[in-house]
Design a protein around this motif. Structure first.
Motif, short mmCIF file in Angstrom:
data_model
loop_
_atom_site.label_atom_id
_atom_site.label_comp_id
_atom_site.label_asym_id
_atom_site.label_seq_id
_atom_site.Cartn_x
_atom_site.Cartn_y
_atom_site.Cartn_z
N ALA A 20 0.82 -1.21 0.00
CA ALA A 20 0.00 0.00 0.00
C ALA A 20 0.85 1.25 0.00
CB ALA A 20 -0.93 0.00 1.20
N SER A 21 2.10 1.15 0.53
CA SER A 21 2.97 2.32 0.56
C SER A 21 3.69 2.52 -0.77
CB SER A 21 4.00 2.17 1.69
OG SER A 21 4.80 1.01 1.47
N ALA A 22 3.61 1.53 -1.66
CA ALA A 22 4.25 1.64 -2.96
C ALA A 22 3.42 2.54 -3.86
CB ALA A 22 4.42 0.26 -3.58
N GLY A 23 4.06 3.04 -4.89
CA GLY A 23 3.33 3.86 -5.84
C GLY A 23 2.69 3.01 -6.92
N GLY A 24 1.50 3.39 -7.35
CA GLY A 24 0.83 2.63 -8.39
C GLY A 24 1.62 2.56 -9.66
N ALA A 25 2.35 3.63 -9.96
CA ALA A 25 3.13 3.70 -11.19
C ALA A 25 4.41 2.87 -11.13
CB ALA A 25 3.48 5.16 -11.50
N ASP A 26 4.74 2.29 -9.96
CA ASP A 26 5.91 1.43 -9.86
C ASP A 26 5.74 0.16 -10.70
OD1 ASP A 26 6.91 3.28 -8.12
OD2 ASP A 26 6.55 2.10 -6.31
N LEU A 27 4.50 -0.20 -10.95
CA LEU A 27 4.20 -1.39 -11.73
C LEU A 27 4.14 -1.03 -13.21
CD1 LEU A 27 3.27 -4.42 -11.63
CD2 LEU A 27 0.93 -3.56 -11.62
N SER A 28 4.89 -1.76 -14.05
CA SER A 28 4.94 -1.44 -15.48
C SER A 28 4.19 -2.50 -16.29
CB SER A 28 6.39 -1.35 -15.95
OG SER A 28 7.08 -2.56 -15.72
N VAL A 29 3.41 -2.05 -17.25
CA VAL A 29 2.59 -2.92 -18.08
C VAL A 29 2.89 -2.66 -19.56
CG1 VAL A 29 0.26 -3.73 -18.59
CG2 VAL A 29 0.78 -2.81 -16.32
N PHE A 30 3.15 -3.71 -20.30
CA PHE A 30 3.40 -3.64 -21.75
C PHE A 30 2.10 -4.08 -22.42
CE2 PHE A 30 6.28 -5.37 -25.38
CZ PHE A 30 6.26 -4.13 -26.01
N ASP A 31 1.45 -3.16 -23.14
CA ASP A 31 0.05 -3.38 -23.48
C ASP A 31 -0.31 -2.81 -24.84
OD1 ASP A 31 -2.66 -4.12 -23.04
OD2 ASP A 31 -2.50 -3.55 -20.94
N TRP A 32 -1.53 -3.15 -25.28
CA TRP A 32 -2.13 -2.50 -26.43
C TRP A 32 -2.60 -1.11 -26.03
CZ3 TRP A 32 -2.28 -5.84 -30.69
CH2 TRP A 32 -2.18 -7.20 -30.42
N SER A 33 -2.57 -0.18 -26.94
CA SER A 33 -3.03 1.17 -26.65
C SER A 33 -4.51 1.15 -26.27
CB SER A 33 -2.83 2.07 -27.88
OG SER A 33 -3.34 3.37 -27.65
N GLY A 34 -4.85 1.89 -25.24
CA GLY A 34 -6.23 1.98 -24.79
C GLY A 34 -6.48 1.25 -23.49
N TYR A 35 -5.66 0.25 -23.19
CA TYR A 35 -5.91 -0.55 -21.99
C TYR A 35 -5.40 0.10 -20.71
CZ TYR A 35 -7.77 -4.33 -24.76
OH TYR A 35 -8.57 -5.09 -25.60
N GLU A 36 -4.93 1.33 -20.82
CA GLU A 36 -4.60 2.10 -19.64
C GLU A 36 -5.85 2.73 -19.02
OE1 GLU A 36 -4.53 4.99 -23.07
OE2 GLU A 36 -4.00 2.89 -22.71
N ASP A 37 -7.01 2.43 -19.56
CA ASP A 37 -8.29 2.95 -19.07
C ASP A 37 -8.46 2.58 -17.59
OD1 ASP A 37 -11.00 3.40 -18.48
OD2 ASP A 37 -11.64 2.96 -20.53
N PRO A 38 -8.58 3.56 -16.68
CA PRO A 38 -8.69 3.26 -15.25
C PRO A 38 -9.92 2.46 -14.88
CG PRO A 38 -8.12 5.58 -15.61
CD PRO A 38 -8.50 5.02 -16.94
N GLY A 39 -10.92 2.43 -15.76
CA GLY A 39 -12.11 1.63 -15.49
C GLY A 39 -11.82 0.15 -15.40
N PHE A 40 -10.67 -0.28 -15.91
CA PHE A 40 -10.31 -1.68 -15.90
C PHE A 40 -9.70 -2.13 -14.57
CE2 PHE A 40 -9.49 -1.41 -20.76
CZ PHE A 40 -10.84 -1.52 -20.99
N PHE A 41 -9.24 -1.20 -13.75
CA PHE A 41 -8.51 -1.61 -12.53
C PHE A 41 -8.82 -0.67 -11.36
CE2 PHE A 41 -5.72 0.30 -15.78
CZ PHE A 41 -5.39 1.51 -15.20
N ALA A 42 -10.09 -0.48 -11.10
CA ALA A 42 -10.53 0.47 -10.06
C ALA A 42 -9.99 0.10 -8.68
CB ALA A 42 -12.06 0.54 -10.03
N SER A 43 -10.01 -1.18 -8.33
CA SER A 43 -9.58 -1.55 -6.97
C SER A 43 -8.07 -1.35 -6.80
CB SER A 43 -9.96 -3.00 -6.66
OG SER A 43 -9.31 -3.92 -7.53
N TYR A 44 -7.31 -1.50 -7.87
CA TYR A 44 -5.87 -1.22 -7.81
C TYR A 44 -5.64 0.26 -7.56
CZ TYR A 44 -0.96 -0.87 -9.30
OH TYR A 44 0.39 -0.63 -9.35
N MET A 45 -6.36 1.10 -8.26
CA MET A 45 -6.24 2.55 -8.07
C MET A 45 -6.59 2.94 -6.63
SD MET A 45 -5.53 4.19 -11.09
CE MET A 45 -6.44 5.74 -11.21
N ALA A 46 -7.62 2.31 -6.10
CA ALA A 46 -8.04 2.63 -4.73
C ALA A 46 -6.96 2.27 -3.72
CB ALA A 46 -9.34 1.88 -4.41
#
Length: 353
Positions: A20-46
């Motif tokens: 929980a003390s880590a930053g969300g952006a510390d995790l890196s994802v190699f993805d198709w464009s568009g899948y950075e949509d926050p609606g896909f990972f609401a509980s992670y953002m929280a």
């Protein structure tokens, strides 16, 4: 002693709060464009202070594989099931721990059986979304009873069609069009020639080979093209923008089905707990409801179908997932030898040879 006590308390607190003390952006994802949509990972953002993971993008699985093999690093990547065997053989990904996947029990039964999800008893890809690649056409230009894959070769549509700049997808289309869809992953030399001949036949009608679905959507919206082999999201984007368009979903005429998901790269350096936090957020039924209602892609979690707008599910044709998994050409892995042939021949075809 008092300072040591404060330090010990701080350390204990850090340990108890874990990632929980880590930053969300510390995790890196190699993805198709568009899948950075926050609606896909609401509980992670929280959990991570409303901070999203860091994203980098690829335009095709071939590009992603080449980049990873050249040393590009990330924690997670988003291939489709037909690529997993190749990625495992190249030692790019490691198995997932099923016990850490809180939504695994709720996955669609059919999706767990797809080739590439589990290999040699080990879970390598967590399915996220699935859908169709099919022929999308302008309904004000082409009648539903007249549309077919073979129509792509009609000279009347010179400069009016587009297909993906991806050999595997092109050969899936061609295999269906030539009646060899059932043998797509194991084409004989004769069947491969038939598929290649079909791709050569439609090449003069090609307006462009698309690498970005948005390019196809814009061209169909403007009327620049009238038919395109594309993902079902393009159909919905066109409909939502009041463009008269539809996807041909007749399994007898030819449609393909795919499953994509997330894999844990061996190059990952972020703690596993944070990696699994994102995986669990992506497969949460809330995420599934979001992708169904807002993207038009069906989700891997069966509970998402109960939460989503039932009118949407019916309209998008996903009320009976089993029929898609059984009745359409499925994007499974082809042998390395056949893949190499497809890649080489597709480049020749695009060059006009």
């Amino acid at each position: 002693m008092r300072l040591q006590g404060i330090a010990a308390f701080a350390l204990a607190t850090a340990i108890s709060t874990g990632c929980a003390s880590a930053g969300g952006a510390d995790l890196s994802v190699f993805d198709w464009s568009g899948y950075e949509d926050p609606g896909f990972f609401a509980s992670y953002m929280a959990k991570y202070g409303n901070e999203a993971p860091s994203y980098s993008y690829f335009g095709s699985q071939e590009e992603a594989f080449t980049k990873l093999m050249s040393g590009f690093t990330a924690d997670l990547a988003h291939p489709c099931s037909d690529a997993v065997r190749k990625w495992v053989a190249a030692d790019l990904i490691k198995p997932l721990d099923e016990s850490k996947l809180t939504n695994w029990a709720d996955m669609l039964p059919e999706i767990k059986e797809v080739d590439g999800i589990v290999l040699d008893g080990k879970l390598y890809m967590l399915p996220f979304e699935w859908g169709n690649t099919g022929l999308i056409y302008r309904t004000d230009k082409i009648a539903a009873d007249a549309v077919s894959l073979q129509l792509l070769a009609d000279p009347a549509y010179a400069g009016k069609i587009a297909i993906p700049d991806a050999a595997s997808s092109a050969y899936a289309l061609a295999s269906l069009a030539t009646g060899n869809g059932a043998d797509y992953t194991n084409l004989s030399d004769e069947q491969f020639k038939e598929a290649s001949d079909f791709l050569r036949a439609i090449h003069p009608n090609m307006r462009f080979y698309w690498s970005d679905a948005g390019q196809l959507d814009q061209a169909m919206t403007s009327g620049e093209i009238e038919m395109g082999w594309a993902w079902n999201q393009s159909e919905l984007n066109l409909i939502w923008n009041e463009v008269p368009a539809a996807m041909m979903r007749d399994v007898d005429k030819g449609i393909a089905t795919w499953v994509c998901g997330y894999v844990h790269l061996k190059s990952s350096t972020t703690p596993d707990e944070q990696v699994y936090d994102l995986l669990n957020a992506l497969t949460d039924p809330v995420s599934g409801q979001y992708i169904i209602d807002n993207w038009g892609y069906p989700h891997s979690n069966a509970k998402a179908f109960e939460m989503a707008d039932q009118a949407n599910i019916e309209a998008y044709g996903f009320s009976d997932p089993k029929s898609f998994f059984e009745g359409s050409l499925f994007f499974d892995a082809v042998t390395p030898e056949l893949e190499a042939k497809m890649l080489a021949e597709f480049e020749r075809i695009k060059a006009g040879f």
